[in-house]
Design an enzyme around this catalytic site. Structure first.
Site, PDB file in Angstrom:
ATOM      1  N   ARG A 247       0.945  -1.210   0.214  1.00 28.47           N
ATOM      2  CA  ARG A 247      -0.012  -0.001  -0.175  1.00 28.47           C
ATOM      3  C   ARG A 247       0.924   1.160  -0.117  1.00 28.47           C
ATOM      4  NH1 ARG A 247      -3.452  -2.709  -1.287  1.00 28.47           N
ATOM      5  NH2 ARG A 247      -5.332  -3.190  -0.462  1.00 28.47           N
ATOM      6  N   GLU A 276      -2.919   7.410  -5.570  1.00 32.16           N
ATOM      7  CA  GLU A 276      -3.110   6.843  -6.840  1.00 32.16           C
ATOM      8  C   GLU A 276      -4.536   7.052  -7.190  1.00 32.16           C
ATOM      9  OE1 GLU A 276      -3.518   2.135  -6.438  1.00 32.16           O
ATOM     10  OE2 GLU A 276      -1.510   2.790  -5.884  1.00 32.16           O
ATOM     11  N   HIS A 294       0.237  -0.369  -9.984  1.00 30.44           N
ATOM     12  CA  HIS A 294      -0.488  -1.121  -9.312  1.00 30.44           C
ATOM     13  C   HIS A 294      -0.975  -2.450 -10.020  1.00 30.44           C
ATOM     14  CE1 HIS A 294      -3.335  -0.857  -5.360  1.00 30.44           C
ATOM     15  NE2 HIS A 294      -2.848  -2.202  -5.645  1.00 30.44           N
TER      16      HIS A 294
END
Length: 332
Positions: A247, A276, A294
């Site tokens: 994360r 993000e 990601h």
């Protein structure tokens, strides 16, 4: 897209596009409201869905906070998360409303561990820089001092968070000749430590000081928020690299950028970011940062397996049973 009413089945609201086979199966089994596009729902749309459905299927892009849960309809009894991490869901508020929360553990382990190793290789060997150099058309050919990176064999990998993914990374890293240290809330049993060849560091500072590579693999919560800040970065070796596939909020991103710019650490491989999909322009400008969108768990196999678990959790709940993947208090 809303399917015809099925009075004997729960009404399920899905917030994002899922793999076609998963959407097809959901519409066969449940009264399912599918997302027509792949844009995240805004807060108004989420509130509307939660007011009408029995089951919400959110993803990491959906922030299900206490206010949204408080405004949910009486029918909402299950939040069947599409993914393992649940830090975007207020678990305490859900419990207070009697709403079960489930996740999908185990299905992303191998793919995420593979990507951690890809970043661990890419950063010290300057793979992204080399790829950009070739595409730029300015490469002048091989030379003894060209694109020198750092060897990884014989070095030490420090793993922060030794769950399924951390252990999978350790097993892969041993094949590359790395020694493994780990920091965890709880020490693993001796048999597991021997199996993955890892040494426990009860103190995070010790792990940071002795590791050439540091991989973050823990959930985000109040305790782990900005666990890697300016002080922690200063404890790392100057030639160390930080890998984050967990994360973005685990790292003080501004402090990391400062450390990369100043040479406090040598490099970083990042799959996740603090805000993000926005990425700090200063981070984008750094040659010693390998940045990917990601995508650590982004394989067809992982997404379909995740969907299968979501469906199984919904079906078990609909049949009156406790879902296997219910997130219990204290999970994070």
């Amino acid at each position: 897209m809303t399917m015809p009413e099925r009075p004997d089945q729960p009404r399920v609201s899905v917030t994002r596009r899922l793999p076609p086979m998963i959407e097809a199966r959901m519409t066969e089994l449940f009264h399912t409201d599918l997302s027509l596009d792949d844009a995240p729902m805004d807060r108004t749309a989420l509130a509307g869905a939660m007011a009408e459905c029995d089951v919400l299927v959110p993803t990491i892009t959906d922030r299900i906070d206490a206010d949204l849960i408080a405004g949910a309809g009486e029918k909402l009894k299950l939040i069947a998360n599409f993914g393992n991490g649940v830090d975007h869901i207020d678990l305490k508020a859900a419990r207070a409303r009697g709403i079960i929360v489930t996740n999908t553990p185990g299905v992303l382990t191998d793919d995420t561990a593979d990507m951690a190793m890809a970043l661990l290789l890419a950063v010290p060997r300057r793979l992204a820089e080399g790829e950009r150099l070739v595409r730029s058309g300015t490469w002048t050919g091989w030379k003894p001092t060209g694109m020198l990176g750092r060897r990884i064999s014989g070095k030490t990998l420090g793993i922060v968070g030794m769950g399924r993914i951390g252990q999978a990374i350790a097993l892969r890293a041993r094949g590359f000749g790395l020694s493994i240290r780990y920091h965890n809330r709880h020490r693993l049993p001796d048999v597991v430590e021997r199996a993955v060849g890892a040494t426990f560091d009860p103190d995070l500072q010790t792990l940071l000081e002795f590791s050439d590579f540091v991989s973050l693999n823990c959930p985000h919560n109040a305790e782990t928020h900005h666990m890697i800040d300016a002080a922690r970065l200063a404890q790392m070796k100057p030639d160390a690299c930080l890998i984050n596939i967990a994360r973005g909020e685990l790292v003080d991103e501004s402090a990391l950028i400062d450390a990369l710019e100043s040479g406090t650490i040598a490099g970083a491989g990042l799959d996740v970011y603090a805000h993000e999909p926005a990425v700090d322009p200063r981070l984008l400008a750094l040659e010693n940062a390998v940045l990917i969108p990601h995508m650590a768990s982004a394989t067809v196999e992982a997404r379909e397996a995740t969907g299968d678990k979501v469906i199984a959790n919904i079906q078990m709940w609909a049949d009156g049973h406790r879902p296997h993947d219910q997130v219990l208090e204290g999970w994070v």
